[in-house]
Design a protein around this motif. Structure first.
Motif, PDB file in Angstrom:
ATOM      1  N   THR A   1       1.068   4.282  -2.807  1.00 33.38           N
ATOM      2  CA  THR A   1       0.940   5.708  -2.461  1.00 33.38           C
ATOM      3  C   THR A   1       2.114   6.493  -3.042  1.00 33.38           C
ATOM      4  OG1 THR A   1      -0.158   5.095  -0.424  1.00 33.38           O
ATOM      5  CG2 THR A   1       0.755   7.323  -0.511  1.00 33.38           C
TER       6      THR A   1
ATOM      7  N   ALA B   1       0.847  -1.207   0.000  1.00 32.63           N
ATOM      8  CA  ALA B   1       0.000   0.000   0.000  1.00 32.63           C
ATOM      9  C   ALA B   1       0.883   1.257   0.000  1.00 32.63           C
ATOM     10  CB  ALA B   1      -0.923  -0.013   1.214  1.00 32.63           C
TER      11      ALA B   1
ATOM     12  N   ALA C   1      -1.641  -3.705  -7.537  1.00 28.80           N
ATOM     13  CA  ALA C   1      -1.462  -4.366  -6.225  1.00 28.80           C
ATOM     14  C   ALA C   1      -1.275  -5.872  -6.398  1.00 28.80           C
ATOM     15  CB  ALA C   1      -2.663  -4.067  -5.336  1.00 28.80           C
TER      16      ALA C   1
END
Ligand code: GLY
Length: 361
Positions: A313, A309, A347
């Protein structure tokens, strides 16, 4: 752009004759210059300075005195230090003050000797002093020879981020002397090979197995073509960022423990997998990304501690991410910038990457 092997320029008294050098031209109109590549390339410096008509030089060097090339003119030598901490506006101001006290004029020349952080900082100082004085780069690391010193981008860091203040200032020449590379530590080699590995996917073809000077010449020739087509980074120059979106994120996520070329190497493996997941390339081409990066002894897996994650970002903040998550990806028509890539696909592709403990010594 045009790469050729030719004898180096005028002989220099007391200096050994260099063997055949590769010369890559960067044709940018009145800002055109040549990149000289090979063993002994630094010995062409006096001839280039004489051709410019410069009578004095400031040589800013991050290397020991005996590494500094002859200039053939009255020269002030200023010490510098490679590394991001010294890539500051204060360093640029300090250099400009020294140029002023020496009486450097716009007809004189600045020479940088060192890694990419030094050529970046000295290049910016040269672009600003007297609103621009000629600069010649003598990069001494593989990374600086294949990328940082070519193409006219100069910049320093702010506390708020890397390379936030800079200018386009093309050098008058770049001398990539491969004699300097002999003493590089292992991680400096891999740092440079990360940029060379990704070249296969942006148009150089397979460089594996070629002598290092030929790999440098091919990488520089491809970069020159791209810079000539898009000097100000409005489109095609994005290609140079192959593998860099994840690479930059990995550098940041590891607090720069992972070097630039190492991040780019892992980012190149990831770019292959993502292009495969998007159906842009077949499995064989995906595998080629891994094979090339492995060939150069570069890391291929994500750092063990990486939080996916957090990596996403960081990638969202990438300079090229003007349309959502953006990556330079291989495809049927070659590499191109692909925007708005689904975050969930990014992801899952990241989650499918192997983890690796990196030897950062
Ligand atoms: N290093 C990327 C560029 O010169 O555009």
């Amino acid at each position: 752009m045009h790469a050729s092997a030719q004898q180096a320029g005028p002989p220099v008294a007391g200096a050994p004759e260099p063997a055949a050098l590769h010369v890559v031209d960067v044709p940018l109109g009145e800002r055109s210059y040549s990149v000289h590549i090979g063993a002994g390339a630094r010995s062409v410096l006096p001839g280039i300075i004489a051709a410019l008509g410069a009578r004095r030089a400031v040589l800013v060097s991050a290397r020991p005195d005996d590494w500094n090339p002859e200039t053939g003119v009255e020269t002030l030598v200023l010490p510098a230090r490679d590394g991001e901490p010294d890539k500051t506006l204060a360093a640029v101001g300090g250099l400009c003050s020294r140029f002023a006290r020496f009486g450097l004029t716009r007809d004189d020349v600045v020479v940088s000797v060192g890694g990419g952080t030094t050529t970046d900082t000295v290049g910016l100082a040269a672009s600003l002093f007297h609103r621009g004085v000629p600069v010649i780069h003598v990069p001494t690391t593989l990374l600086a020879q294949v990328d940082a010193s070519i193409g006219g981008k100069t910049a320093v860091n702010l506390p708020e981020g890397k390379n936030l203040v800079g200018a386009y200032w093309q050098p008058k020449a770049v001398l990539c002397d491969t004699d300097y590379l002999g003493t590089l530590p292992r991680r400096e080699w891999t740092n440079g090979y990360g940029e060379i590995a990704r070249c296969m996917f942006i148009g150089t073809g397979d460089l594996r197995g070629l002598p290092v000077s030929e790999q440098i010449a091919a990488s520089v020739a491809r970069k020159a073509e791209i810079v000539v087509a898009d000097e100000r980074d409005a489109g095609l120059r994005h290609l140079l960022n192959y593998g860099h979106t994840l690479g930059h994120a990995l550098e940041r996520a590891t607090d720069y423990a992972l070097r630039h070329g190492e991040g780019v190497a892992i980012g190149t493996v990831f770019a292959g997998r993502l292009a495969g997941a998007l159906g842009r390339i077949d499995d064989e081409r995906v595998a080629e990304h891994l094979e090339v990066v492995e060939h150069y002894g570069l890391p291929t897996g994500l750092p063990e501690s990486l939080d996916i994650a957090e990596a996403i970002t960081l990638m969202r903040r990438d300079k090229k991410a003007t349309r959502g998550l953006s990556f330079v990806l291989d495809g049927p028509a070659g590499a191109e910038l692909v925007g708005d890539v689904e975050e969930s696909l990014v992801a899952t592709t990241l989650a499918g990457m192997p983890r690796q403990s990196h030897d950062l010594a």
